[in-house]
Design an enzyme around this catalytic site. Structure first.
Site, PDB file in Angstrom:
ATOM      1  CG  ASP A  52      -1.978  -1.076   1.176  1.00 43.49           C
ATOM      2  OD1 ASP A  52      -2.192  -1.990   0.383  1.00 43.49           O
ATOM      3  OD2 ASP A  52      -2.733  -0.981   2.110  1.00 43.49           O
ATOM      4  CG  ASP A  53       0.200   3.738   2.545  1.00 46.83           C
ATOM      5  OD1 ASP A  53      -0.915   3.585   2.427  1.00 46.83           O
ATOM      6  OD2 ASP A  53       0.558   3.695   3.728  1.00 46.83           O
ATOM      7  CG  HIS A 105      -4.301   2.554  -0.591  1.00 48.49           C
ATOM      8  ND1 HIS A 105      -5.062   1.660   0.352  1.00 48.49           N
ATOM      9  CD2 HIS A 105      -3.317   2.856   0.424  1.00 48.49           C
ATOM     10  CE1 HIS A 105      -4.674   1.423   1.531  1.00 48.49           C
ATOM     11  NE2 HIS A 105      -3.737   2.576   1.735  1.00 48.49           N
ATOM     12  CG  HIS A 109      -4.110   6.680   2.986  1.00 43.22           C
ATOM     13  ND1 HIS A 109      -4.234   6.523   4.292  1.00 43.22           N
ATOM     14  CD2 HIS A 109      -3.936   5.458   2.387  1.00 43.22           C
ATOM     15  CE1 HIS A 109      -4.024   5.453   4.527  1.00 43.22           C
ATOM     16  NE2 HIS A 109      -3.541   4.692   3.694  1.00 43.22           N
ATOM     17  CE1 TYR A 146      -5.227   6.037   8.195  1.00 41.83           C
ATOM     18  CE2 TYR A 146      -7.091   6.733   6.837  1.00 41.83           C
ATOM     19  CZ  TYR A 146      -5.850   6.866   7.566  1.00 41.83           C
ATOM     20  OH  TYR A 146      -5.213   8.014   7.231  1.00 41.83           O
ATOM     21  CG  HIS A 201       1.970   0.127   4.502  1.00 47.93           C
ATOM     22  ND1 HIS A 201       1.866  -0.984   5.530  1.00 47.93           N
ATOM     23  CD2 HIS A 201       0.957   0.754   4.358  1.00 47.93           C
ATOM     24  CE1 HIS A 201       0.429  -0.694   5.815  1.00 47.93           C
ATOM     25  NE2 HIS A 201       0.058   0.416   5.168  1.00 47.93           N
TER      26      HIS A 201
END
Length: 254
Positions: A52-53, A105, A109, A146, A201
């Site tokens: 992710d991210d 994603h 965010h 989250y 991540h």
């Protein structure tokens, strides 16, 4: 009685002949339903490395690590969390060209579980636009920030055609867990049962440089196939939404 039975059988056969028969290949291609939360693989013997991210400064390096280890992975990317996605265009294109799955994603965010349906759509369509501009595809998979799936989120994902991925192993890298501590979570979970979809991540060097090589070796030692999330859930041809998409005229910006 025998005549009646035979007659009924003929009628049933005739009725069956007029009913549409699903093509088994189409069933395989269908994959999971949109707007439904998926936590792990549908079959054993697989590990879906999922990050992710990003994209971020380590994306290109992570692609090199994965390619060297013969692993395919899934990148759940944001638009602006660690800088503008367009500024990492080369890394995004490198990951896609290497056969890794690119997915969403969200754009910022944010907490999508408390957003309106219109706001959620904006979050998703901005990522879609960026990926169409950069690599020419619109993702069919996403992981919510989250891991929040309440409110209008799931109905909106169903409307937009997104398959929703969470996880069944949390590496804890976001919570300052060391690679060694993350490794313990995988060994505790084991390699049996349906394959794992971990939460990791790509923005942490420990995940890129230490945890990922260890996971590649761990998978090989346990005869696990390293796959994209789409393949892990029985949808190897469904990574992207169907259609021909045309990129906008650059330069692009966030």
């Amino acid at each position: 009685m025998l005549v009646e039975t035979l007659a009924a059988g003929v009628l049933l056969a005739a009725g069956a002949a007029t009913m549409p028969i699903s093509n088994p290949i189409d069933i395989v291609k269908a994959g999971p339903n949109a707007g439904v939360v998926i936590t792990k693989c549908t079959s054993p013997g697989m590990l879906a490395l999922a990050y992710d991210d990003g994209p971020y400064q380590y994306t290109s390096q992570l692609v090199d690590v994965l390619d060297k280890g013969g692993a395919k992975a899934t990148f759940f990317w944001t638009g602006t969390l660690y800088g503008c996605i367009y500024k990492e265009a080369k890394a995004v294109q490198k990951a896609f060209a290497s056969g890794h799955q690119v997915a969403s994603h969200s754009w910022t965010h944010g907490h999508m579980g408390s957003m309106s349906a219109d706001k959620i759509k904006q979050e998703m369509t901005k990522v879609e636009t960026a990926l169409v501009n950069l690599v020419g595809v619109k993702p069919a998979y996403m992981r919510p920030p989250y891991l929040e799936t309440s409110g209008q989120f799931l109905p909106t994902m169903k409307t937009l055609g997104y398959k929703v991925i969470t996880d069944d192993i949390d590496s804890g890298d976001w919570d300052n867990k060391t690679p060694a501590q993350s490794q313990q979570k995988f060994t505790a979970a084991g390699a049996s049962g349906n394959g794992h979809i971990p939460l990791m991540h790509e923005v942490y060097p420990g995940t890129v440089n230490t945890l990922t090589p260890w996971l590649i070796n761990w998978a090989k030692q346990n005869n696990l196939k390293l796959v994209t999330v789409a393949e892990c859930v029985g949808d190897p041809t469904g990574m992207y939404q169907p259609g021909n998409f045309t990129a906008a005229t650059g330069p692009y910006s966030c």
